[in-house]
Structure formats: C-alpha cells, structure tokens
Design a protein around this motif. Sequence first.
Motif, PDB file in Angstrom:
ATOM      1  N   LEU A 166      31.851   9.052  15.888  1.00 51.34           N
ATOM      2  CA  LEU A 166      30.439   9.076  15.572  1.00 51.34           C
ATOM      3  C   LEU A 166      30.121   9.881  14.327  1.00 51.34           C
ATOM      4  N   ALA A 173      26.867   4.830  10.405  1.00 50.12           N
ATOM      5  CA  ALA A 173      26.473   5.012  11.807  1.00 50.12           C
ATOM      6  C   ALA A 173      24.991   5.322  11.849  1.00 50.12           C
ATOM      7  N   SER A 213      26.939   4.362  17.837  1.00 52.97           N
ATOM      8  CA  SER A 213      25.965   5.454  17.777  1.00 52.97           C
ATOM      9  C   SER A 213      24.922   5.448  18.880  1.00 52.97           C
TER      10      SER A 213
END
Length: 208
Positions: free
Chosen positions: A40, A127, A179
């Motif tokens: 992430l 992301a 995400s």
Amino acid sequence: MNFKKILPVATLGLALISLSACTSNKDTNHTAKKKELTTLQSKSEPKQDPQVRLKFNDIKTATAENNFKGGTSLEQIKELYGEPTSHTTKPAGDVTLDVYTWEVDGVTISAQLFENSTIARAISNFAFERKQTVTKKIYDKKLPNDLTFTEVTEILGQPDVMSEAVSSDGERLQALWSSNLKGEDNTRQIELIFKNGKLSEKSQKGLE
C-alpha cells in the motif's frame, strides 16, 4: 496482417503490476518486492493526485474487428500527460509497435501504438487514498465470473493499477485493487483478469 503475437508482447508489463503500489514501511517494501507482492501507499509520502490515475481511463484500445484502428492516438495521450518520457519500438509478429512511457509524479503510464492507434496500455505505481471497505465476504459473494469491468468497478471502485491489451485473439485486461481492502496485512490485494470484456479469473491476498 499477423497480429497473433501482439498480445503476448504487449502484455509483458502485466506481471509488473504486482510491484506497482507503495508501502507503509521501507523494510516491508523491500521484502514485498522480493516476494513480488503488492503493498500500500505510504502515509508519509506525498499524496498522489487521483486525476493522474483517472485520466488513464480516457486512453482507449483499438479492436481487432476495426483492424486495430480507432485506439487513442499519441496526440490525444499527450493532451492527458504531456510529452512522453521515452519512446522505443518493438516487433510484434510482422508489424512494429511504438512504445511510449510517461513518468508523472512517480506514476508510470505506458502505451503501445500500432500506426498511431493504442493497442495496449498500462499504469503502475499508483494507489488511491480511500477507506478500507472491501471485505472477503464481498470478494466471495459479489464477484462471480462474467461480470463486466464496469460492473466490477461499481462494486470495488476503480482499480489502483491496471493493464490492457488487444490482439487477433481478443482482449485481456488485468486490474489490481490494494487501497480499499479490509485487512491487516500490508500485502493485501485483489487481482482480476477480464477476457473479451468478462471477468474470467480472480485471486486475493490478505482480505478479512
């Protein structure tokens, strides 16, 4: 004209999607890259502009039925991202493709064009900033095969990164979500593959 080899050539970048997002920890990022897992975006890094990713949706691929004409042109992509960072060519069957790459705020956008018509596109290293709302239950129960890409995005939202290519054998689109997934593992992800417009393969890691 033989386009049989365009698809495997154009989709070489698909495997790179597994390394496309950022991590919340440098050590975790190093480990994740070794394992080829998606991680992430770091909260400590500058917030990425979602428009960089959303503009990518305006890049359209041509179709075999239209003799690979009608895909987004280089001039149209320049309107979205400016001048390309690099340009190379590569053979695909008995034709040659123009391969362009843009680097925008750490995000990589690439497009492969045949006679100024996009036949493959990819975006990586992005992301979204969004809440963790997608659970394993949603993955298990709401993503049956044969859903269209649009139907999936209505459930999961836009993917963080994706890649698409067309050839005489059809269309293949690969998308990754990282995400907005519920879970504690920084390597959590959903990977979906669409063939000829329909969901055909799916996998997930770390969902709760």
